[in-house]
Design an enzyme around this catalytic site. Sequence first.
Site, PDB file in Angstrom:
ATOM      1  N   GLU A 173       9.431  10.353  -7.685  1.00 28.43           N
ATOM      2  CA  GLU A 173       9.672  10.735  -6.686  1.00 28.43           C
ATOM      3  C   GLU A 173      11.028   9.348  -6.338  1.00 28.43           C
ATOM      4  OE1 GLU A 173       7.659  11.132  -2.040  1.00 28.43           O
ATOM      5  OE2 GLU A 173       6.737  11.946  -3.522  1.00 28.43           O
ATOM      6  N   VAL A 174      10.659   8.101  -6.304  1.00 25.62           N
ATOM      7  CA  VAL A 174      11.296   7.476  -6.111  1.00 25.62           C
ATOM      8  C   VAL A 174      12.404   6.841  -7.088  1.00 25.62           C
ATOM      9  CG1 VAL A 174      11.431   5.129  -4.371  1.00 25.62           C
ATOM     10  CG2 VAL A 174       9.590   6.710  -3.919  1.00 25.62           C
TER      11      VAL A 174
ATOM     12  N   ASN B 128       4.960   6.970 -13.011  1.00 22.78           N
ATOM     13  CA  ASN B 128       5.366   8.036 -13.490  1.00 22.78           C
ATOM     14  C   ASN B 128       7.193   7.799 -13.965  1.00 22.78           C
ATOM     15  OD1 ASN B 128       3.633  10.023 -12.831  1.00 22.78           O
ATOM     16  ND2 ASN B 128       3.676   9.436 -10.237  1.00 22.78           N
TER      17      ASN B 128
ATOM     18  N   HIS C  16       7.887   1.692 -10.349  1.00 21.00           N
ATOM     19  CA  HIS C  16       6.446   1.245  -9.050  1.00 21.00           C
ATOM     20  C   HIS C  16       5.990   2.017 -10.379  1.00 21.00           C
ATOM     21  CE1 HIS C  16       8.101   5.559  -8.030  1.00 21.00           C
ATOM     22  NE2 HIS C  16       6.482   6.059  -7.589  1.00 21.00           N
TER      23      HIS C  16
ATOM     24  N   HIS D  24       1.072   2.699 -10.426  1.00 18.34           N
ATOM     25  CA  HIS D  24      -0.119   3.031  -9.177  1.00 18.34           C
ATOM     26  C   HIS D  24      -0.588   1.684  -9.370  1.00 18.34           C
ATOM     27  CE1 HIS D  24       2.492   6.435  -7.261  1.00 18.34           C
ATOM     28  NE2 HIS D  24       2.885   6.604  -8.568  1.00 18.34           N
TER      29      HIS D  24
ATOM     30  N   ARG E 236       0.765  -0.877   0.246  1.00 15.53           N
ATOM     31  CA  ARG E 236      -0.390  -0.485  -0.016  1.00 15.53           C
ATOM     32  C   ARG E 236       1.113   1.121   0.301  1.00 15.53           C
ATOM     33  NH1 ARG E 236      -5.070  -2.022   0.114  1.00 15.53           N
ATOM     34  NH2 ARG E 236      -5.426  -3.829   1.400  1.00 15.53           N
ATOM     35  N   ASP E 237       0.688   2.183  -0.428  1.00 17.71           N
ATOM     36  CA  ASP E 237       0.986   3.974  -1.076  1.00 17.71           C
ATOM     37  C   ASP E 237       0.577   4.003   0.795  1.00 17.71           C
ATOM     38  OD1 ASP E 237       1.683   5.790  -3.495  1.00 17.71           O
ATOM     39  OD2 ASP E 237       1.200   6.346  -1.144  1.00 17.71           O
TER      40      ASP E 237
HETATM   41  P1  DGP Z   1       5.969   8.645  -7.632  1.00 13.19           P
HETATM   42  O1  DGP Z   1       5.915   9.875  -7.657  1.00 13.19           O
HETATM   43  O2  DGP Z   1       4.713   8.420  -9.096  1.00 13.19           O
HETATM   44  O3  DGP Z   1       7.493   8.819  -6.985  1.00 13.19           O
HETATM   45  O4  DGP Z   1       5.416   8.466  -6.317  1.00 13.19           O
HETATM   46  C1  DGP Z   1       6.120   7.132  -5.040  1.00 13.19           C
HETATM   47  C2  DGP Z   1       4.623   7.022  -4.255  1.00 13.19           C
HETATM   48  O5  DGP Z   1       5.810   6.262  -3.341  1.00 13.19           O
HETATM   49  C3  DGP Z   1       3.876   8.247  -3.783  1.00 13.19           C
HETATM   50  O6  DGP Z   1       2.592   8.046  -3.815  1.00 13.19           O
HETATM   51  C4  DGP Z   1       4.686   7.906  -2.028  1.00 13.19           C
HETATM   52  C5  DGP Z   1       4.013   7.063  -2.093  1.00 13.19           C
HETATM   53  N1  DGP Z   1       6.028   6.202  -0.795  1.00 13.19           N
HETATM   54  C6  DGP Z   1       6.974   6.707  -0.648  1.00 13.19           C
HETATM   55  N2  DGP Z   1       7.493   6.744   0.683  1.00 13.19           N
HETATM   56  C7  DGP Z   1       7.265   5.778   0.886  1.00 13.19           C
HETATM   57  C8  DGP Z   1       7.480   4.521   1.804  1.00 13.19           C
HETATM   58  O7  DGP Z   1       8.088   4.819   2.262  1.00 13.19           O
HETATM   59  N3  DGP Z   1       6.810   3.326   1.887  1.00 13.19           N
HETATM   60  C9  DGP Z   1       5.495   3.291   1.006  1.00 13.19           C
HETATM   61  N4  DGP Z   1       4.458   2.662   1.229  1.00 13.19           N
HETATM   62  N5  DGP Z   1       5.099   4.601   0.141  1.00 13.19           N
HETATM   63  C10 DGP Z   1       5.629   4.894   0.100  1.00 13.19           C
END
Ligand code: DGP
Length: 120
Positions: free
Chosen positions: A102-103, A94, A107, A109, A35-36
Site C-alpha cells: 500500500e505504501v 509486502n 517497510h 511489519h 506503531r502501525d
Molecule cells: P502495506 O500493505 O504492507 O503497504 O502496509 C501499510 C501499513 O501502513 C498498513 O498496515 C497501515 C500502515 N499505515 C498507513 N498509513 C499510516 C500512517 O499514516 N501512519 C502509520 N503509523 N501507519 C500507517
Amino acid sequence: MRNNTYDDNNIFSMILNGKIPCEKVYESKYSLAFRDVYPKAPTHVLVIPKNKYVNFNDFSAEASIEELSDIFKTILKVVEIEGIKDSGYRVTTNSGKDANQEVQHLHFHVIGGRKLGRND
Ligand code: DGP
C-alpha cells in the site's frame, strides 16, 4: 542506476521528514520503528529504512551493507523493547502489486503479542 521511482509524497516519507506524526518505538542511524496505525495485534510495529527505498527489490539491491544490517538489528531491538523476543512474532514485508503493497516505501511489519493464525 535505480530501477524504481520513489514518490517523495508517500506517507512514510512524510513521517520521516516530520510532516506527519508517528508513535516512535525506536530509532537507529539508518532505520525508524513506529506503531502501525491499524494494529493487527498488541504489537504491530513498522520498521523502515530512513533512506528512500520503494520496496524489498530496491532495498536489497541498492542499500549499503550498513543499512542492510541495521534494519535487522532494529527489528531485533523492537522485539526486545516490546517483550516478544521469546514468545514469538512475525516479520513480513509486502513488496509490489501482487502483495498489495500500500505504501511505496519499504517497510517490515513486526507483529506479535498474541497467538497468530497462519493467515493473520
Ligand atoms: P502495506 O500493505 O504492507 O503497504 O502496509 C501499510 C501499513 O501502513 C498498513 O498496515 C497501515 C500502515 N499505515 C498507513 N498509513 C499510516 C500512517 O499514516 N501512519 C502509520 N503509523 N501507519 C500507517
